[in-house]
Design a protein around this motif. Structure first.
Motif, PDB file in Angstrom:
ATOM      1  N   ILE A  58      43.511  37.903  46.487  1.00 41.16           N
ATOM      2  CA  ILE A  58      44.611  36.525  46.102  1.00 41.16           C
ATOM      3  C   ILE A  58      44.680  37.085  44.544  1.00 41.16           C
ATOM      4  O   ILE A  58      45.873  36.404  44.136  1.00 41.16           O
ATOM      5  N   GLY A  59      43.612  37.460  43.493  1.00 42.01           N
ATOM      6  CA  GLY A  59      44.106  37.613  42.419  1.00 42.01           C
ATOM      7  C   GLY A  59      44.941  38.569  41.904  1.00 42.01           C
ATOM      8  O   GLY A  59      45.847  38.317  41.113  1.00 42.01           O
ATOM      9  N   LEU A  60      45.273  39.338  42.944  1.00 45.76           N
ATOM     10  CA  LEU A  60      46.414  40.430  42.729  1.00 45.76           C
ATOM     11  C   LEU A  60      47.780  39.697  42.911  1.00 45.76           C
ATOM     12  O   LEU A  60      48.719  40.102  42.052  1.00 45.76           O
ATOM     13  N   SER A  61      47.903  38.820  43.761  1.00 41.49           N
ATOM     14  CA  SER A  61      49.334  37.969  44.025  1.00 41.49           C
ATOM     15  C   SER A  61      49.214  37.333  42.854  1.00 41.49           C
ATOM     16  O   SER A  61      50.552  37.029  42.472  1.00 41.49           O
ATOM     17  N   HIS A  62      48.407  36.695  42.393  1.00 47.16           N
ATOM     18  CA  HIS A  62      48.617  35.762  41.203  1.00 47.16           C
ATOM     19  C   HIS A  62      49.030  36.672  40.020  1.00 47.16           C
ATOM     20  O   HIS A  62      49.825  36.110  39.248  1.00 47.16           O
ATOM     21  N   ARG A  63      48.536  37.837  39.850  1.00 47.35           N
ATOM     22  CA  ARG A  63      48.883  38.736  38.670  1.00 47.35           C
ATOM     23  C   ARG A  63      50.532  39.162  38.773  1.00 47.35           C
ATOM     24  O   ARG A  63      51.099  39.155  37.801  1.00 47.35           O
TER      25      ARG A  63
ATOM     26  N   SER B 139      42.799  46.552  34.787  1.00 48.65           N
ATOM     27  CA  SER B 139      42.917  46.092  36.032  1.00 48.65           C
ATOM     28  C   SER B 139      41.913  47.387  36.866  1.00 48.65           C
ATOM     29  O   SER B 139      42.040  48.556  36.458  1.00 48.65           O
TER      30      SER B 139
ATOM     31  N   THR C 153      52.058  30.287  42.778  1.00 49.01           N
ATOM     32  CA  THR C 153      52.224  31.857  42.906  1.00 49.01           C
ATOM     33  C   THR C 153      53.055  32.163  44.295  1.00 49.01           C
ATOM     34  O   THR C 153      54.256  32.739  44.187  1.00 49.01           O
TER      35      THR C 153
ATOM     36  N   GLN D 220      47.671  26.676  41.651  1.00 52.94           N
ATOM     37  CA  GLN D 220      47.930  27.602  41.328  1.00 52.94           C
ATOM     38  C   GLN D 220      48.467  28.668  42.513  1.00 52.94           C
ATOM     39  O   GLN D 220      49.345  29.284  42.447  1.00 52.94           O
TER      40      GLN D 220
ATOM     41  N   THR E 226      50.792  42.886  47.756  1.00 49.69           N
ATOM     42  CA  THR E 226      51.690  41.606  47.608  1.00 49.69           C
ATOM     43  C   THR E 226      52.858  41.705  48.581  1.00 49.69           C
ATOM     44  O   THR E 226      53.205  40.757  49.290  1.00 49.69           O
TER      45      THR E 226
ATOM     46  N   GLY F  50      38.980  37.384  47.220  1.00 48.15           N
ATOM     47  CA  GLY F  50      39.210  37.055  45.854  1.00 48.15           C
ATOM     48  C   GLY F  50      40.148  37.999  45.061  1.00 48.15           C
ATOM     49  O   GLY F  50      40.878  37.660  44.514  1.00 48.15           O
ATOM     50  N   GLU F  51      39.918  39.245  45.506  1.00 46.26           N
ATOM     51  CA  GLU F  51      40.536  40.286  44.579  1.00 46.26           C
ATOM     52  C   GLU F  51      42.053  40.300  45.000  1.00 46.26           C
ATOM     53  O   GLU F  51      42.875  40.420  44.696  1.00 46.26           O
TER      54      GLU F  51
END
Length: 321
Positions: free
Chosen positions: A58-63, A16, A282, A278, A27, A55-56
């Motif tokens: 949102i992607g961190l929240s998904h992870r 990451s 999440t 998704q 988050t 996008g980053e």
């Protein structure tokens, strides 16, 4: 040449660009602080000079949600063993389509599930036949078919009686009815906190039911009376109004679940909902985790960091609840 193998698990999750510190702060701001993605982006730029794309973020929240999925599942298992659950639901939108966020609350757990429907099938899916405790809800019919004991919300009932006073101020007997219905709740609370055997509690509960039925019976056949509809509701749900008297730990209202869904209502008003399946998945995981941490007076930022860095976090955390 010898290259040492260094354990970076306490600093970063997988491959990451960002470490657990940034992931946790992002988050926490989004879930606990209810901040929109663009606000989080501007905050990091202004405070730290750190450039984050939308996008980053949102992607961190998904992870984080993927990492928290085992904890989410174990919280569901522990939920089913609870003695009493308060449940409620509120509207949610996914990519413009209406759905519902369902909440199931105990003194130590707040569990959320997003579904497109408001039907009783969601109750079957989440609680099913495994839950044998008391389910405390409002008078919505979707909860009625579950075989476990039910406690209906007195706050909803008293509010509906109060509304009648506002709509029909000329009806002189409504204030008397309101006073008497309120007195039944107070009497039941007194019984609940007395030192009684279970048999004595059942006897006291039946006496309250009998007296309340005597109050509403004259209005069951008076279709034109403003209290007629509520009288029928009390008659229909009579055996589900005084369950709380059987245990001092039970609640006569559904306020715990009402408070739990308020967080989602505010988030919906700020963001308008999620944009994908998704994103909804999440959100239900993160909302469950952060709300449960807050309910147990834990620091959400510190717990999020533990979630990302502790291998057996799910088992350890859930066992301590």
């Amino acid at each position: 040449w010898v290259t040492p193998k260094v354990d970076w698990s306490h600093l970063v999750v997988g491959h990451s660009r960002f470490g657990v510190g940034v992931m946790s702060v992002v988050t926490t701001l989004r879930e606990y602080g209810r901040l929109p993605v663009r606000v989080v982006q501007r905050l990091f730029s202004a405070l730290y000079g750190l450039s984050l794309s939308l996008g980053e973020i949102i992607g961190l929240s998904h992870r984080v949600a993927i990492r928290g999925s085992p904890t989410y599942q174990q919280l569901h298992t522990k939920l089913l063993a609870a003695a009493c659950i308060n449940a409620d639901e509120t509207n949610h939108r996914e990519n413009g389509q209406s759905g519902y966020i369902w909440n199931f609350t105990t003194p130590t757990i707040r569990y959320y599930a997003y579904r497109l429907t408001r039907a009783g099938t969601v109750i079957d899916e989440v609680l099913g036949t495994e839950f044998q405790g008391v389910l405390t809800t409002d008078f919505y019919a979707a909860y009625s078919h579950l075989s476990c004991p039910h406690q209906r919300c007195w706050a909803h009932l008293l509010r509906d009686v109060k509304k009648l006073l506002l709509v029909y101020p000329e009806q002189t007997d409504l204030p008397v009815i309101q006073q008497k219905v309120s007195q039944f709740l107070h009497r039941a609370v007194v019984v609940q906190h007395k030192t009684l055997t279970l048999s004595e509690r059942h006897q006291a509960r039946r006496k309250l039911e009998t007296k309340l039925l005597k109050l509403v019976t004259p209005y069951l056949k008076q279709a034109e009376h403003p209290f007629h509809t509520l009288a029928k509701r009390i008659d229909y749900f009579l055996e589900e109004l005084f369950i709380f008297t059987l245990n001092p730990d039970f609640e006569p209202t559904n306020n715990a679940a009402e408070r739990a869904v308020r967080h989602q209502v505010i988030k919906r008003m700020i963001s308008g909902g999620t944009r994908s399946a998704q994103g909804s998945n999440t959100q239900e995981i993160l909302t469950t985790l952060f709300s449960t941490w807050t309910l147990n007076n834990l620091n959400p930022l510190a717990e999020c960091q533990k979630l990302l860095t502790t291998p057996n976090y799910a088992t350890t955390f859930v066992q301590e609840l």
